[in-house]
Write an enzyme that holds these catalytic residues in place. Structure first.
Site, PDB file in Angstrom:
ATOM      1  N   SER A 127      -4.580   6.256   1.231  1.00 54.41           N
ATOM      2  CA  SER A 127      -5.283   5.623   2.347  1.00 54.41           C
ATOM      3  C   SER A 127      -6.375   6.565   2.824  1.00 54.41           C
ATOM      4  O   SER A 127      -6.492   7.691   2.336  1.00 54.41           O
ATOM      5  CB  SER A 127      -4.303   5.330   3.484  1.00 54.41           C
ATOM      6  OG  SER A 127      -3.938   6.547   4.087  1.00 54.41           O
ATOM      7  N   LYS A 128      -7.117   6.085   3.796  1.00 56.45           N
ATOM      8  CA  LYS A 128      -8.284   6.829   4.284  1.00 56.45           C
ATOM      9  C   LYS A 128      -7.952   8.277   4.669  1.00 56.45           C
ATOM     10  O   LYS A 128      -8.769   9.166   4.511  1.00 56.45           O
ATOM     11  CB  LYS A 128      -8.871   6.131   5.510  1.00 56.45           C
ATOM     12  CG  LYS A 128      -9.749   4.958   5.146  1.00 56.45           C
ATOM     13  CD  LYS A 128     -10.954   4.907   6.068  1.00 56.45           C
ATOM     14  CE  LYS A 128     -11.901   3.765   5.766  1.00 56.45           C
ATOM     15  NZ  LYS A 128     -12.179   3.555   4.364  1.00 56.45           N
ATOM     16  N   ARG A 129      -6.713   8.475   5.159  1.00 59.35           N
ATOM     17  CA  ARG A 129      -6.425   9.842   5.607  1.00 59.35           C
ATOM     18  C   ARG A 129      -6.330  10.823   4.439  1.00 59.35           C
ATOM     19  O   ARG A 129      -6.274  12.022   4.637  1.00 59.35           O
ATOM     20  CB  ARG A 129      -5.193   9.878   6.522  1.00 59.35           C
ATOM     21  CG  ARG A 129      -3.935   9.626   5.842  1.00 59.35           C
ATOM     22  CD  ARG A 129      -2.792   9.271   6.761  1.00 59.35           C
ATOM     23  NE  ARG A 129      -1.827   8.578   5.964  1.00 59.35           N
ATOM     24  CZ  ARG A 129      -1.012   9.162   5.121  1.00 59.35           C
ATOM     25  NH1 ARG A 129      -1.015  10.462   4.985  1.00 59.35           N
ATOM     26  NH2 ARG A 129      -0.176   8.453   4.392  1.00 59.35           N
ATOM     27  N   HIS A 130      -6.335  10.310   3.204  1.00 60.28           N
ATOM     28  CA  HIS A 130      -6.357  11.217   2.050  1.00 60.28           C
ATOM     29  C   HIS A 130      -7.785  11.631   1.694  1.00 60.28           C
ATOM     30  O   HIS A 130      -7.993  12.350   0.716  1.00 60.28           O
ATOM     31  CB  HIS A 130      -5.715  10.549   0.835  1.00 60.28           C
ATOM     32  CG  HIS A 130      -4.238  10.368   0.969  1.00 60.28           C
ATOM     33  ND1 HIS A 130      -3.662   9.163   1.282  1.00 60.28           N
ATOM     34  CD2 HIS A 130      -3.219  11.253   0.871  1.00 60.28           C
ATOM     35  CE1 HIS A 130      -2.346   9.312   1.344  1.00 60.28           C
ATOM     36  NE2 HIS A 130      -2.054  10.568   1.108  1.00 60.28           N
ATOM     37  N   GLY A 131      -8.774  11.138   2.440  1.00 61.38           N
ATOM     38  CA  GLY A 131     -10.167  11.489   2.129  1.00 61.38           C
ATOM     39  C   GLY A 131     -10.849  10.283   1.506  1.00 61.38           C
ATOM     40  O   GLY A 131     -10.597   9.150   1.914  1.00 61.38           O
TER      41      GLY A 131
END
Ligand code: GLU
Length: 518
Positions: free
Chosen positions: A290-294
């Protein structure tokens, strides 16, 4: 757990608890590959995510492998989240990845291209209504006049009783003729699919083998909302059948939807495609990517300077492997090797370090004219002007020198910056070197060497000889010789090797630079 969360998760939980899986190694038979028609059916709610790109790539390769058609269908019935702009962005991403489609929105003007359109679900509402009416008339669906509050109360009571929160038909179901009159008079009602017979369903999944859906997994589900909007599962099943889709490869999270879709096919006597549910793509922490992985969208990777060929090759291996274990595969090789037997049912882990490695491999293998075309927008974006690059031979030298230091196209500006005169400045990092008493001597000798050099270009060997003469004339050696020359060429004591840079710079520009030091 909150009721809503439970409601959403229930189908998945039930599947995990009850599914029986049988893995088969069935070879491809003529019937599984005849007239292959596959589709990618994105919901246009933002840029194309790498998971979506993988689904698109697999369907594209499958179509190419078996001489079939690849269809792009835009699933935009969720009016709150879907936008025209997102559809255009995703089309651009697919074009960038070079995953062209045979039918779907025309990439030039978004008009329908192909015999089974419209290819945007928001333009197919009459078709869905027609099929909903067929379900109503055959007794496979009913008008449901219950309000949201009433339905919530039913679900809450079921949860309290320890039962799955499934909606069943009301005891006093309104007969169709009467329901139609009430709806015509302005009353709101959803059209709900009636699961009349509770029995197990088995889907022969091309990735997971036989997946058994227990009989009590779903209750009656909505096909058309009370506001007239059709629901994903219904549209998807109708479209897959009408568009004559033969195989559906899609993300694992849709597995629980497959049961509802199978019920719809069965009730309407429509032919079901074969399904293959692709494993999840996880981040390095083994959580769903998800977005929090970059970076997770194709657009992010494009901006970061990744090549679409490399991204395609990388996502190809996130859930599929080649029979001989090779990793770098050309598009032709990908097509010729692609079969569903090589899908991996275990989750894939998205490893950006590996992507970076793969990107640098692809980047180095690009012909220089092509590599330059790809680099140019990044140089322009960084405001660099390199007039020497008009010369193909110069470009060739520069790219040979720099490409091994580049992992992405975005690495180009910091390398090429040293060649742009307008960006030259003696940087603060050079303060110490500037203060050395030897530096002035070195710069004066370097300037004299340059002035007496006849040609405008300096070869690597000529530069080595010039450096030796500066050493003698200034009577300086070691770092007190090399550092001042570096500062006179690149404005700072650390950076690309001078033997690479000097031959790429004109004598006139080297002279200007050393004068700025003196
Ligand atoms: N529109 C769905 C999504 O974007 C795809 C559904 C499907 O492939 O069946 O997730």
């Amino acid at each position: 757990m909150k009721t809503t969360g439970f409601v959403l998760l229930w189908p998945l939980i039930a599947w995990v608890l009850s599914a029986q899986k049988f893995y088969s190694e069935a070879p491809l038979s003529a019937s599984t590959t005849k007239n292959v028609r596959v589709r990618f059916a994105p919901s246009p709610t933002g840029y194309l995510h790498v998971g979506g790109a993988r689904t698109a790539l697999y369907n594209f390769l499958y179509a190419k492998r078996f001489g079939g058609q690849f269809i792009l269908r835009v699933e935009d019935t969720d009016l709150e989240r879907s936008t025209e702009e997102s559809m255009r962005m995703q089309i651009e991403d697919l074009k960038w990845l070079d995953l062209g489609w045979d039918e779907g929105p025309n990439p030039a003007d978004y008009s329908d291209m192909g015999p089974y359109g419209p290819y945007r679900q928001s333009r197919r509402k009459e078709i869905y209504m027609d099929y909903a009416n067929r379900l109503l008339e055959a007794g496979h669906a009913y008008y449901d006049f219950r309000t949201d509050a009433e339905l919530d109360a039913i679900k809450d009571a079921l949860v309290k009783a320890g039962k799955p929160p499934q909606i069943d038909a009301p005891k006093d179901m309104v007969p169709l003729a009467e329901a139609r009159k009430r709806v015509a008079a302005g009353e709101q009602a959803a059209i709900r699919f009636h699961v009349k017979e509770k029995r197990d369903y088995v889907v022969q999944d091309l990735v997971r083998g036989d997946v058994r859906f227990p009989s009590d997994m779903v209750g009656d589900f909505v096909c058309i909302r009370s506001n007239g909007m059709p629901v994903y599962n219904f549209c998807c099943a109708i479209d897959d059948a009408l568009m004559k889709i033969t195989h559906v490869f899609r993300a694992e999270e849709h597995l629980s939807n497959t049961l509802r879709q199978m019920m719809i096919f069965e009730a309407l006597g429509l032919e079901s495609p074969r399904f293959g549910h692709l494993s999840f793509i996880l981040g390095s922490d083994k959580q769903k990517l998800s977005k929090r992985h970059g970076a997770t969208s194709c657009h992010d990777f494009k901006v970061k300077g990744y090549l679409p060929e490399a991204l395609n090759n990388f996502i190809l291996l996130s859930g599929w492997s080649s029979p001989d274990g090779r990793e770098i595969l050309s598009r032709e090789e990908q097509i010729s090797l692609f079969t569903h037997e090589r899908f991996n049912s275990a989750p894939a882990v998205f490893d950006e370090t590996k992507l970076l490695w793969m990107n640098s491999m692809y980047l180095r293998a690009l012909p220089h004219d092509e590599l330059w075309k790809r680099i140019e927008p990044f140089l322009k974006e960084a405001g660099l002007s390199i007039p020497q690059a008009q010369d193909a031979q110069w470009r060739d030298h520069a790219l040979t020198a720099f490409k091994t230091s580049m992992q992405t196209l975005a690495d180009a500006p910091k390398l090429f910056e040293a060649l742009d005169d307008s960006k030259f400045a003696v940087k603060p990092e050079a303060a110490e070197v500037k203060g050395w008493p030897e530096s002035q001597k070195v710069w004066a000798a370097w300037k004299a060497e340059l002035s007496s050099h006849a040609a405008n270009k300096i070869s690597e060997t000529e530069f080595a000889a010039m450096q030796d003469r500066v050493k003698e004339q200034a009577g300086v050696k070691g770092k007190h010789l090399f550092m001042p020359i570096r500062v006179a060429v690149i404005g700072q004591p650390h950076g690309t090797e001078l033997k690479i840079l000097v031959p790429l710079l004109d004598k006139s520009s080297l002279l200007k630079r050393v004068e700025m030091c003196l």
